[in-house]
Design an enzyme around this catalytic site. Structure first.
Site, PDB file in Angstrom:
ATOM      1  N   HIS A   1      29.866  53.157  37.641  1.00  0.00           N
ATOM      2  CA  HIS A   1      30.326  52.746  38.969  1.00  0.00           C
ATOM      3  C   HIS A   1      31.767  52.239  38.996  1.00  0.00           C
ATOM      4  O   HIS A   1      32.285  51.910  40.051  1.00  0.00           O
ATOM      5  CB  HIS A   1      29.405  51.670  39.553  1.00  0.00           C
ATOM      6  CG  HIS A   1      29.598  50.317  38.927  1.00  0.00           C
ATOM      7  ND1 HIS A   1      29.097  49.987  37.699  1.00  0.00           N
ATOM      8  CD2 HIS A   1      30.254  49.231  39.359  1.00  0.00           C
ATOM      9  CE1 HIS A   1      29.437  48.754  37.406  1.00  0.00           C
ATOM     10  NE2 HIS A   1      30.132  48.259  38.387  1.00  0.00           N
TER      11      HIS A   1
HETATM   12  C1  UD1 Z   1      31.263  45.385  42.841  1.00  0.00           C
HETATM   13  C2  UD1 Z   1      32.153  44.509  41.954  1.00  0.00           C
HETATM   14  C3  UD1 Z   1      32.027  44.951  40.520  1.00  0.00           C
HETATM   15  C4  UD1 Z   1      30.576  45.002  40.065  1.00  0.00           C
HETATM   16  C5  UD1 Z   1      29.805  45.883  41.036  1.00  0.00           C
HETATM   17  C6  UD1 Z   1      28.350  45.944  40.676  1.00  0.00           C
HETATM   18  C7  UD1 Z   1      34.264  43.631  42.871  1.00  0.00           C
HETATM   19  C8  UD1 Z   1      35.733  43.799  42.872  1.00  0.00           C
HETATM   20  N1  UD1 Z   1      33.550  44.641  42.323  1.00  0.00           N
HETATM   21  O1  UD1 Z   1      31.780  46.709  42.777  1.00  0.00           O
HETATM   22  O2  UD1 Z   1      32.713  44.030  39.695  1.00  0.00           O
HETATM   23  O3  UD1 Z   1      30.509  45.521  38.774  1.00  0.00           O
HETATM   24  O4  UD1 Z   1      29.950  45.338  42.347  1.00  0.00           O
HETATM   25  O5  UD1 Z   1      27.640  46.756  41.544  1.00  0.00           O
HETATM   26  O6  UD1 Z   1      33.788  42.634  43.362  1.00  0.00           O
HETATM   27  N2  UD1 Z   1      27.812  49.842  48.902  1.00  0.00           N
HETATM   28  C9  UD1 Z   1      26.620  50.127  49.497  1.00  0.00           C
HETATM   29  N3  UD1 Z   1      25.662  49.154  49.512  1.00  0.00           N
HETATM   30  C10 UD1 Z   1      25.853  47.915  48.975  1.00  0.00           C
HETATM   31  C11 UD1 Z   1      27.086  47.646  48.370  1.00  0.00           C
HETATM   32  C12 UD1 Z   1      28.043  48.613  48.341  1.00  0.00           C
HETATM   33  O7  UD1 Z   1      26.407  51.226  50.009  1.00  0.00           O
HETATM   34  O8  UD1 Z   1      24.923  47.077  49.022  1.00  0.00           O
HETATM   35  C13 UD1 Z   1      28.831  50.903  48.855  1.00  0.00           C
HETATM   36  C14 UD1 Z   1      29.871  50.808  49.927  1.00  0.00           C
HETATM   37  O9  UD1 Z   1      30.203  52.079  50.324  1.00  0.00           O
HETATM   38  C15 UD1 Z   1      31.051  50.177  49.254  1.00  0.00           C
HETATM   39  C16 UD1 Z   1      30.909  50.703  47.824  1.00  0.00           C
HETATM   40  O10 UD1 Z   1      29.497  50.825  47.611  1.00  0.00           O
HETATM   41  O11 UD1 Z   1      32.235  50.506  49.845  1.00  0.00           O
HETATM   42  C17 UD1 Z   1      31.494  49.803  46.785  1.00  0.00           C
HETATM   43  O12 UD1 Z   1      30.990  48.475  46.918  1.00  0.00           O
HETATM   44  P1  UD1 Z   1      31.907  47.204  46.558  1.00  0.00           P
HETATM   45  O13 UD1 Z   1      31.108  45.978  46.722  1.00  0.00           O
HETATM   46  O14 UD1 Z   1      33.194  47.314  47.262  1.00  0.00           O
HETATM   47  O15 UD1 Z   1      32.258  47.440  45.039  1.00  0.00           O
HETATM   48  P2  UD1 Z   1      31.333  47.825  43.816  1.00  0.00           P
HETATM   49  O16 UD1 Z   1      31.818  49.132  43.306  1.00  0.00           O
HETATM   50  O17 UD1 Z   1      29.888  47.707  44.148  1.00  0.00           O
END
Ligand code: UD1
Length: 372
Positions: free
Chosen positions: A207
């Site tokens: 991820h």
């Molecule tokens: C975040 C953390 C990362 C951690 C990871 C674990 C930061 C900078 N990054 O990254 O350190 O390793 O979480 O998962 O804080 N999304 C969903 N559902 C959710 C959450 C996210 O669909 O419940 C999708 C959204 O499209 C979002 C993307 O995933 O834009 C990324 O989510 P985001 O929380 O921005 O970063 P992670 O890659 O999850």
């Protein structure tokens, strides 16, 4: 009585906070724990299932920030967390790990003169293109009390000029959760449901933006998976970020064409532990999974150029392989030709008692003046 706000935001926070809150509940005369969920992660599979699996109490406050750019997400947490702190006037705010919610909540506390403790302090990848590295550096600079999981973290903090008395080496809270839940996880029918009982399989998670947001690195990894999947099935619980980029980069067909690659929805804590504890090989770019595989003695290949958790390489089962196709394939072959379970040396204080040591220190430091 110490009132402590325990902050959770994203998936890797839940298994760190759960044992701390449970330990606080066992000292009811001394601790009043509150849980604040920023809502950085919000899907049932990324959040709710972890509350159930880890018996984490429902959040007292949910900030509902959701997904956005880093700036917008961090700003939303700051704006919504401040009134909660002003209302509750906690003795401590406890933040964990390195996600955007961690730095955002720490910053709010510092500006209000509320004591903040950082769990999992001092880890450094020395890669400042990683958003988490910036979150770690900044949180550690401003927190009052820094709880470290390994001696290298103490050294990193002291090299950055942080006074010794603000640092406490307490061990790894992730391992508190792992030890508490391993027996229950092993009893689940996860492997049967996936047709993997008695079968050698690899478990894959991906991820990191540097791996999945960029075509070149993602394709290099896929090249390796195509080769490894000819040897054994690979189970791949797909993170929402990764699911999105597979589609956006037009890689769906290539992923689907890998015969023994089983893409599934993200798993809850216990189901994932069931699969990781029995895997022949784990391939990952997660930080926490490097630690869990070390504790379990399962061979782990980290698909990154660096790690903020070098102790998992020095003492544990972790090998940093990067994202070069040939290197990943070679490392996988070496691991598959080696023993299924390594007698990994356990890092010091990865003993299931880190939460208790954190509580002892919070009590001890409660009367001390703020470091600022
Ligand atoms: C975040 C953390 C990362 C951690 C990871 C674990 C930061 C900078 N990054 O990254 O350190 O390793 O979480 O998962 O804080 N999304 C969903 N559902 C959710 C959450 C996210 O669909 O419940 C999708 C959204 O499209 C979002 C993307 O995933 O834009 C990324 O989510 P985001 O929380 O921005 O970063 P992670 O890659 O999850």
């Amino acid at each position: 009585m110490l009132k402590v706000i325990n902050v959770v935001g994203a998936r890797p926070n839940f298994m760190k906070v759960a044992p701390i809150v449970a330990a606080m509940k066992k000292r009811p005369a001394r601790f009043l724990p509150l849980v604040v969920h920023t809502g950085q992660h919000y899907d049932a599979a990324m959040s709710d299932s972890f509350f159930r699996d880890l018996e984490l109490p429902e959040p007292d406050t949910h900030l509902g920030v959701g997904s956005a750019s880093h700036a917008a997400q961090t700003a939303a947490v700051i704006e919504r967390f401040e009134p909660v702190v002003l209302l509750e006037k906690p003795d401590w705010v406890l933040v964990v790990g390195d996600v955007n919610s961690t730095i955002a909540c720490a910053l709010v506390c510092v500006k209000l003169g509320i004591k903040v403790a950082h769990v999992e302090a001092g880890l450094r990848s020395r890669d400042r293109t990683m958003p988490e590295e910036i979150n770690r550096l900044l949180t550690d600079q401003i927190a009052d009390l820094l709880f470290t999981p390994s001696p290298d973290a103490d050294e990193n903090l002291m090299a950055e000029g942080i006074p010794r008395e603000r640092i406490r080496f307490v061990g790894n809270v992730m391992i508190d959760s792992l030890q508490k839940n391993l027996a229950a996880a092993r009893k689940l029918p996860t492997q049967e449901q996936l047709g993997l009982r008695g079968v050698d399989y690899a478990l894959l998670t991906l991820h990191r933006p540097s791996n999945v947001d960029m075509r070149e690195s993602f394709e290099r990894i896929l090249g390796a998976l195509e080769a490894i999947a000819t040897k054994l099935p690979i189970v791949f619980p797909v993170h929402p970020r990764t699911r999105k980029t597979i589609a956006e980069l037009g890689l769906s067909e290539r992923v689907d064409a890998i015969k023994q690659l089983r893409t599934i929805d993200p798993l809850g804590y216990l189901d994932f532990l069931n699969l990781s504890s029995n895997a022949r090989l784990v391939l990952t770019d997660s930080g926490g999974i490097q630690e869990e595989t070390t504790a379990l003695g399962i061979p782990c290949l980290t698909l990154r150029e660096n790690t903020e958790r070098p102790i998992t390489v020095e003492l544990g089962t972790n090998v940093i392989v990067g994202t070069d196709t040939a290197k990943i394939i070679a490392a996988a072959n070496t691991a598959l030709n080696g023993p299924a379970k390594k007698a990994a040396r356990q890092p010091p204080l990865w003993d299931g008692q880190a939460s208790e040591r954190i509580l002892d220190a919070l009590e001890e430091f409660a009367g001390a003046p703020s470091s600022r």
